[in-house]
Scaffold this motif. Structure first.
Motif, short mmCIF file in Angstrom:
data_model
loop_
_atom_site.label_atom_id
_atom_site.label_comp_id
_atom_site.label_asym_id
_atom_site.label_seq_id
_atom_site.Cartn_x
_atom_site.Cartn_y
_atom_site.Cartn_z
N LEU A 74 0.95 -1.15 -0.02
CA LEU A 74 0.05 0.11 -0.11
C LEU A 74 0.91 1.33 -0.09
N GLN A 76 3.89 1.71 -1.36
CA GLN A 76 4.24 1.76 -2.67
C GLN A 76 3.30 2.51 -3.58
N GLN A 77 1.94 2.05 -3.49
CA GLN A 77 0.88 2.61 -4.21
C GLN A 77 0.60 4.19 -3.85
N SER A 80 3.27 6.44 -5.23
CA SER A 80 3.10 6.73 -6.66
C SER A 80 1.89 7.85 -6.85
N LEU A 81 1.19 7.68 -6.05
CA LEU A 81 0.00 8.66 -5.77
C LEU A 81 0.48 10.09 -5.39
#
Length: 132
Positions: A74, A76-77, A80-81
Motif C-alpha cells: 500500500l 508503494q501505491q 506513486s499517488l
C-alpha cells in the motif's frame, strides 16, 4: 503582540505533543491550507504567492512520501499517488491552472478524511480496551 505569542506557543505545543497519526493529519491539513492559498494567489494574479504556496504543498507531500514504509504494498501505491500529485502541482504552477490544484486538493481531502477515520477507529479500540 502577546496574543500572537500565546497562539504560537499553543501551536508549537500541539505539534510536540501530537501522536504520529495526529502529525500526519496536521500535514494533510497544512497541505490543504497551502493549496487554498495558491488558488487565491492565482485569482489575485500574485505569482510569487502562488509559487510559494504550491512549493509548500509539494514539500508537505514530499514529507508524507518520506514517512512511508516501502516494505508494504500500500505504501508503494501511496508513493506513486503522492508523486503524481507533486507532478500535477508543478504543472499547475507552470500553467496557473486552478483546476489542477482542485484535482490535487480532492486527493488530499480524501486521504485526510480516511486518515482521520483511522485515528478515530484506533482511539475507539484503545479506549474500549482492545489492542490495535
Amino acid at each position: 503582540m502577546p496574543t500572537q505569542t500565546a497562539y504560537n506557543a499553543y501551536q508549537q505545543n500541539s505539534v510536540t505533543t501530537a501522536s504520529p497519526g495526529e502529525l500526519t493529519l496536521m500535514l494533510y491539513n497544512g497541505c490543504l491550507k497551502f493549496l487554498h492559498q495558491s488558488k487565491k494567489a492565482i485569482v489575485e494574479k500574485n505569482i510569487e504567492g502562488k509559487n510559494t504556496n504550491i512549493q509548500k504543498a509539494q514539500a508537505i507531500i514530499s514529507e508524507l512520501m518520506s514517512t512511508l514504509n516501502m516494505d508494504i504494498a500500500l505504501s508503494q501505491q501511496m508513493f506513486s499517488l503522492y508523486d503524481f500529485m507533486k507532478n500535477r502541482l508543478t504543472e499547475a504552477n507552470i500553467k496557473n491552472d486552478i483546476s489542477i490544484i482542485d484535482e490535487v486538493e480532492g486527493y488530499v481531502v480524501e486521504f485526510r478524511d480516511t486518515w482521520r477515520e483511522v485515528i478515530r477507529i484506533n482511539r475507539q479500540k484503545q479506549f474500549s480496551g482492545n489492542q490495535v
